[in-house]
Design a protein around this motif. Structure first.
Motif, short mmCIF file in Angstrom:
data_model
loop_
_atom_site.label_atom_id
_atom_site.label_comp_id
_atom_site.label_asym_id
_atom_site.label_seq_id
_atom_site.Cartn_x
_atom_site.Cartn_y
_atom_site.Cartn_z
N CYS A 197 -10.34 -5.51 -3.29
CA CYS A 197 -11.45 -4.96 -2.51
C CYS A 197 -11.86 -3.60 -3.03
CB CYS A 197 -11.04 -4.84 -1.05
SG CYS A 197 -10.59 -6.41 -0.29
N ALA A 205 -17.14 -4.48 -1.24
CA ALA A 205 -17.19 -5.72 -2.02
C ALA A 205 -15.76 -6.24 -2.13
CB ALA A 205 -17.77 -5.49 -3.40
N LEU A 259 -16.99 -13.13 -6.42
CA LEU A 259 -17.46 -11.91 -5.78
C LEU A 259 -18.08 -12.28 -4.44
CD1 LEU A 259 -18.18 -8.85 -5.88
CD2 LEU A 259 -20.28 -9.53 -7.09
N CYS A 260 -17.64 -11.62 -3.38
CA CYS A 260 -18.14 -11.97 -2.04
C CYS A 260 -18.10 -10.76 -1.12
CB CYS A 260 -17.33 -13.11 -1.45
SG CYS A 260 -15.55 -12.83 -1.39
N VAL A 313 -20.20 -8.61 -0.19
CA VAL A 313 -20.80 -7.38 -0.71
C VAL A 313 -21.85 -6.88 0.29
CG1 VAL A 313 -22.12 -6.34 -2.59
CG2 VAL A 313 -20.47 -8.16 -3.08
N ALA A 320 -25.69 -0.05 -4.31
CA ALA A 320 -25.19 -1.39 -4.66
C ALA A 320 -25.02 -1.50 -6.17
CB ALA A 320 -26.13 -2.47 -4.14
N MET A 360 -21.55 -2.17 -8.23
CA MET A 360 -21.39 -3.26 -9.19
C MET A 360 -20.91 -2.73 -10.55
SD MET A 360 -21.93 -6.10 -7.66
CE MET A 360 -21.19 -5.32 -6.23
N TYR A 379 -27.98 -8.38 -8.50
CA TYR A 379 -26.98 -8.87 -9.45
C TYR A 379 -27.52 -9.15 -10.85
CZ TYR A 379 -24.56 -9.29 -5.04
OH TYR A 379 -24.00 -9.01 -3.81
#
Length: 145
Positions: A48, A61, A73-74, A76, A88, A92, A118
């Motif tokens: 995490c 994230a 990846l989840c 977020v 964000a 990333m 993304y």
């Protein structure tokens, strides 16, 4: 309004897990009504990351990963009051520069409306979507009556 500098941590002890749980379980369609025990197991079994501004956690994230070949990846998010400031993207960049993730062969994610977040980090649509399958249980968090 000028954005404060985003600092990161991947130490679970640094994360505001109460805030993360409340946001995910109340504000997101994918984790709405998730039981707290399920959330805690998910965090314990994942890598995490938290993003902090002025000591307050404003981003999160989670990656389900073997830290060798693959990651999913989840979860977020950036809190709504802090969106649109590049946090964000900064999160990333930090995640994908992490030594345990930088050499993974594959990282996947699912998003309904954040493709623009993304894509600049190399994510594309599945090259062979016919190869992917899922077992989806959308009602798993609902308490049986």
């Amino acid at each position: 309004m000028q954005a404060g500098e985003l600092t990161m941590s991947s130490r679970n002890d640094d994360l505001d897990l109460d805030m993360v749980y409340l946001f995910l379980s109340r504000e997101t369609p994918w984790a709405r009504d998730m039981p707290r025990a399920t959330f805690e197991r998910a965090v314990a079994g994942s890598l995490c990351f938290g993003g902090f501004v002025d000591g307050k956690q404003i981003a999160f994230a989670r990656l389900v990963t073997d830290e060798a070949t693959f990651a999913y990846l989840c979860d977020v998010f950036v809190l709504p009051a802090y969106r649109g400031r590049g946090y964000a993207s900064t999160l990333m960049k930090h995640i994908f520069a992490s030594p345990s993730l930088a050499t993974l062969r594959r990282i996947v994610l699912v998003t309904t409306d954040a493709h623009h977040v993304y894509a600049p980090h190399g994510f594309t649509s599945l090259e062979n979507p016919e190869r992917y399958m899922e077992l989806h249980r959308p009602d798993v968090y609902k308490v049986a009556g």
